[in-house]
Design a protein around this motif. Structure first.
Motif, PDB file in Angstrom:
ATOM      1  N   MET A  87       0.831  -1.202   0.000  1.00 20.49           N
ATOM      2  CA  MET A  87       0.000   0.000   0.000  1.00 20.49           C
ATOM      3  C   MET A  87       0.870   1.260   0.000  1.00 20.49           C
ATOM      4  SD  MET A  87      -2.990  -1.112   2.679  1.00 20.49           S
ATOM      5  CE  MET A  87      -4.020   0.319   2.451  1.00 20.49           C
ATOM      6  N   GLY A  88       1.924   1.275   0.829  1.00 19.25           N
ATOM      7  CA  GLY A  88       2.814   2.442   0.869  1.00 19.25           C
ATOM      8  C   GLY A  88       3.450   2.712  -0.478  1.00 19.25           C
ATOM      9  N   ALA A  89       3.913   1.644  -1.133  1.00 17.54           N
ATOM     10  CA  ALA A  89       4.510   1.789  -2.467  1.00 17.54           C
ATOM     11  C   ALA A  89       3.473   2.306  -3.465  1.00 17.54           C
ATOM     12  CB  ALA A  89       5.076   0.450  -2.932  1.00 17.54           C
ATOM     13  N   GLY A  90       2.245   1.813  -3.341  1.00 20.31           N
ATOM     14  CA  GLY A  90       1.171   2.257  -4.234  1.00 20.31           C
ATOM     15  C   GLY A  90       0.879   3.738  -4.094  1.00 20.31           C
ATOM     16  N   TYR A  91       0.837   4.238  -2.850  1.00 20.94           N
ATOM     17  CA  TYR A  91       0.589   5.669  -2.633  1.00 20.94           C
ATOM     18  C   TYR A  91       1.700   6.519  -3.236  1.00 20.94           C
ATOM     19  CZ  TYR A  91      -2.836   4.036   0.830  1.00 20.94           C
ATOM     20  OH  TYR A  91      -3.887   3.418   1.445  1.00 20.94           O
ATOM     21  N   PHE A  92       2.954   6.103  -3.052  1.00 23.62           N
ATOM     22  CA  PHE A  92       4.071   6.844  -3.639  1.00 23.62           C
ATOM     23  C   PHE A  92       3.945   6.892  -5.159  1.00 23.62           C
ATOM     24  CE2 PHE A  92       6.295   6.731   0.415  1.00 23.62           C
ATOM     25  CZ  PHE A  92       7.097   7.870   0.342  1.00 23.62           C
ATOM     26  N   MET A  93       3.563   5.780  -5.766  1.00 25.40           N
ATOM     27  CA  MET A  93       3.487   5.695  -7.228  1.00 25.40           C
ATOM     28  C   MET A  93       2.328   6.501  -7.800  1.00 25.40           C
ATOM     29  SD  MET A  93       4.444   1.660  -7.673  1.00 25.40           S
ATOM     30  CE  MET A  93       4.043   1.614  -9.419  1.00 25.40           C
TER      31      MET A  93
END
Length: 552
Positions: A87-93
Motif C-alpha cells: 500500500m505504501g509503495a502504491g501511494y508513492f506511485m
C-alpha cells in the motif's frame, strides 16, 4: 486506559491509525486529482466517479482472500507487513503523472489492503479471546476504531497543506510515508504478539482453498473479462460500449455474478439447522449494499459539492491561521471565470458532445454578484479535501455518546436488538440526505454557494447511522455464522460493502445528468428508504433467528 488491555493494543492502535492516515489522505484527493485539468488527468465527473467507484469496490473485495491466505498460509504478521509495504509503495506511485502508473499503483493498494485490513483486526481479536480480556473486547475495539478515525481526521490537513505548497505528488507521498510509519510501529510491537500472529492452518470443516479458487475466483475473473468485452471498449465507431454505464461497471457486475451464486448455494446446501442463520445474514448483506452506495458518496459527489457549491471563502483570523498552516490557497478573480456554461457546472458541449472543462478557476461561477471581489484581486479559500475530515471528526465526537446511549438502554433492559439497530441506522442515514435536498434549494440549484454547515449537518446525521449500522453488521456476522464458514460469511459482508461502493461510483457518475441536483439526492433518499422498509420488514424474523440460536 491501556493498563487493563493487552500490551499489543497501543501498537495495533497506532499501526491502524497511520494506515488509515494514508488511505483517507489518498481518498480525500483522489477524484480532485483525476479531474484537475492542469496537473491531473482532466477526467470528466463521470470518468472520475466511475474509476473511484471501481477502486473502492475492489479495495473492499480483496480482504476476503487476504484473510483466508493469512489464516491458512502466511500468518498475520507477514500478511500485515506485506500488505502495508504494498500500500505504501502504491501511494508513492500515485504521484507519478502517468495513467498506466496510476493503474499499477491502484492495484498495489487494492491487493495490499486485502492483506492488511482484515488481518490487523483479526489479530486484535485474538488477544481478546483470552479469558482475562474477554470482557474488555468491545471496549478494545472501540479504542481501535477511534484510532481509525483519528488517522482519517488529521490526514486531510496534511494532504491539503502539501498539495497547496508542493503539488499532488507530495500529498500522495505523505500517504505512503504514513503507511510505512504504520508498518514500522507494528514491527516495534513484535515482542508483545507472542503466538497470536501464527497461522491457524486448515481447520476441520474449512472449505479447501482450491475449491474457493475453482468455484469463486476463476469464474469471477472469466465473467469479469466477458463483462468487459461483451460490447467492446468505447471508440469513435462504438459509442454505446457498455450495458451498465461503463466497461468497468459491466466487468464488475459480471464478476460478482458467480460470487453471488456461490453465496446463494451456501444457503441451499446448508444443514437444516444452519439454513436460517445463513439466510438471515444474506438478507442483511443485500440490504446494507444500499447504505454503502450512499455513504461512500463522500469521496465523489459530496467532494464535488464541497468543491463547487460550498462557500469556502475565509477572511480575518481564520484566513491568517489557515494560510499559515497552508490549508487555504489564494485564487485570483477574473471576469471570464464567472461565465456559466450552466447552473450545475456541466462540462462544455460542442456539437452535442461533452468535452473537457478548461476554464479555471470554477470557484467564482456561482458567487453572488454583490459578493464578487474586484477584478484582479484575490480571495482565500480553504482546501476542498478538508471536508473529508468532517465524518471522522463526527465519529470521534459521537462514538462515546452512542456507546453511552446503548449502555443506558441496556441498564434498563431496553437495548434494541442488533437487527433493530441496523434498521434504525438505515432510517437515520436516509434523513441525512434530506439535509442535502434542502441545501440544493437554499443555493437555488447551484446558482449560489451555500454554507459548509449543510455538509457538517449531513455528515453528522449519517455518522449516527453509520455507528448504528457498521459495527453492528460485523457483530452479527460473527454471532450468526456457522463456525466452519465464518471467514466466508465475513467475506460476504465485505462483498456487500464492495458492491455498495461500486454502486456509489455509478450514482456519482450520474451527477452531471441531473439538471436539478435535488433529484440526485432524492434518488439517494429513495434508495435508503427502500432499504429501511426492507430491514424493518425483516427485523421480526431476524430477531427470532437470533433468539432461537441463543444470541442476544
Amino acid at each position: 486506559m491501556w493498563k487493563s488491555h493487552p500490551k499489543a493494543l497501543p501498537y495495533l492502535f497506532l499501526s491502524e491509525m497511520w494506515e488509515r492516515f494514508g488511505y483517507y489522505l489518498m481518498i480525500g484527493i483522489f477524484t480532485l486529482y483525476l479531474k484537475d485539468v492542469e496537473a491531473g488527468f482532466a477526467m470528466t465527473e463521470k470518468e472520475a466517479s466511475d474509476l473511484y467507484g471501481t477502486f473502492i469496490a475492489l479495495v473492499f473485495l480483496t480482504p476476503f482472500i487476504g484473510g483466508l491466505v493469512a489464516d491458512r498460509y502466511l500468518g498475520y504478521k507477514k500478511s500485515i507487513v506485506i500488505g502495508g509495504i504494498m500500500m505504501g509503495a502504491g501511494y508513492f506511485m500515485m504521484g507519478i503523472h502517468s495513467l498506466p502508473m496510476l493503474y499499477v499503483a491502484m492495484t498495489l493498494v487494492i491487493v495490499g489492503n486485502g492483506f492488511f485490513k482484515p488481518n490487523i483486526s483479526t489479530l486484535l481479536g485474538n488477544f481478546y479471546n483470552e479469558d482475562q480480556y474477554k470482557e474488555k473486547k468491545d471496549e478494545g475495539y472501540n479504542i481501535f476504531y477511534m484510532g481509525i478515525n483519528v488517522g482519517a481526521f488529521i490526514c486531510n490537513f496534511f494532504g491539503a497543506a502539501l498539495q497547496i505548497l508542493l503539488g499532488w505528488q507530495y500529498a500522495f507521498m505523505a500517504a505512503g510515508l504514513g503507511m510505512f510509519i504504520g508498518v514500522i510501529v507494528f514491527l516495534l510491537g513484535t515482542k508483545h504478539y507472542g503466538d497470536k500472529t501464527d497461522k491457524k492452518g486448515i481447520q476441520e470443516g474449512d472449505m479447501p482453498f482450491s475449491k474457493i479458487v475453482l468455484y469463486i475466483l476463476v469464474p469471477s475473473v472469466v465473467f469479469g473479462v466477458i463483462g468487459w468485452l461483451i460490447k467492446g471498449v468505447q471508440s469513435d465507431v462504438n459509442l454505446d460500449s457498455s450495458i451498465f454505464g461503463s466497461d468497468s461497471t459491466d466487468a464488475f457486475i459480471f464478476a460478482c455474478l458467480p460470487v453471488v451464486y456461490f453465496y446463494g448455494s451456501l444457503y441451499f446446501k446448508a444443514k437444516p439447522e444452519e439454513k436460517r442463520p445463513i439466510g438471515a445474514l444474506l438478507s442483511i448483506f443485500a440490504v446494507v449494499i444500499l447504505f454503502w452506495a450512499v455513504f461512500k458518496l463522500n469521496g465523489s459527489a459530496l467532494t464535488t459539492w464541497a468543491d463547487r457549491y460550498t462557500d469556502r471563502e475565509i477572511s480575518g483570523t481564520t484566513q491568517a491561521v489557515f494560510s499559515n498552516l497552508k490549508l487555504a490557497k489564494d485564487i485570483e478573480y477574473k471576469k471570464d471565470s464567472t461565465e456559466l456554461y450552466d447552473a450545475s457546472f456541466r462540462l462544455q458541449k460542442e456539437n452535442g458532445k461533452v468535452v473537457k472543462e478548461v476554464n479555471y478557476p470554477v470557484y467564482f461561477r456561482n458567487v453572488e454578484k454583490n459578493k464578487l471581489p474586484q477584478e484582479g484581486s484575490t480571495v482565500s479559500i480553504w482546501a476542498t479535501n478538508l471536508s473529508q475530515s468532517i465524518n471522522p471528526g463526527w465519529v470521534i465526537i459521537l462514538t462515546p455518546l452512542v456507546v453511552a446511549f446503548f449502555t443506558f438502554l441496556r441498564s434498563r433492559k431496553k437495548e434494541p436488538s442488533t437487527p433493530t439497530k441496523i434498521a434504525f441506522g438505515l432510517l437515520i442515514s436516509a434523513l441525512s440526505v434530506l439535509v442535502m435536498v434542502a441545501a440544493v434549494h437554499i443555493g437555488n440549484n447551484g446558482m449560489e454557494k451555500v454554507s459548509v454547515w449543510w455538509l457538517v449537518a449531513n455528515y453528522g446525521i449519517i455518522t449516527i447511522g453509520e455507528l448504528f449500522l457498521s459495527p453492528m453488521g460485523l457483530s452479527i456476522v460473527s454471532k450468526l455464522s456457522p463456525k466452519n464458514i465464518t471467514a466466508l460469511m465475513m467475506g460476504g459482508w465485505f462483498l456487500a460493502t464492495s458492491i455498495g461502493n461500486k454502486l456509489s461510483g455509478v450514482l456519482a457518475s450520474m451527477w452531471d445528468t441531473y439538471d436539478d441536483k435535488a433529484n440526485f439526492f432524492w434518488v439517494n433518499f429513495g434508495l435508503l428508504m427502500f432499504a429501511t422498509v426492507l430491514m424493518f420488514a425483516l427485523v421480526k424474523n431476524l430477531n427470532k433467528v437470533m433468539k432461537d440460536h441463543g444470541i442476544n
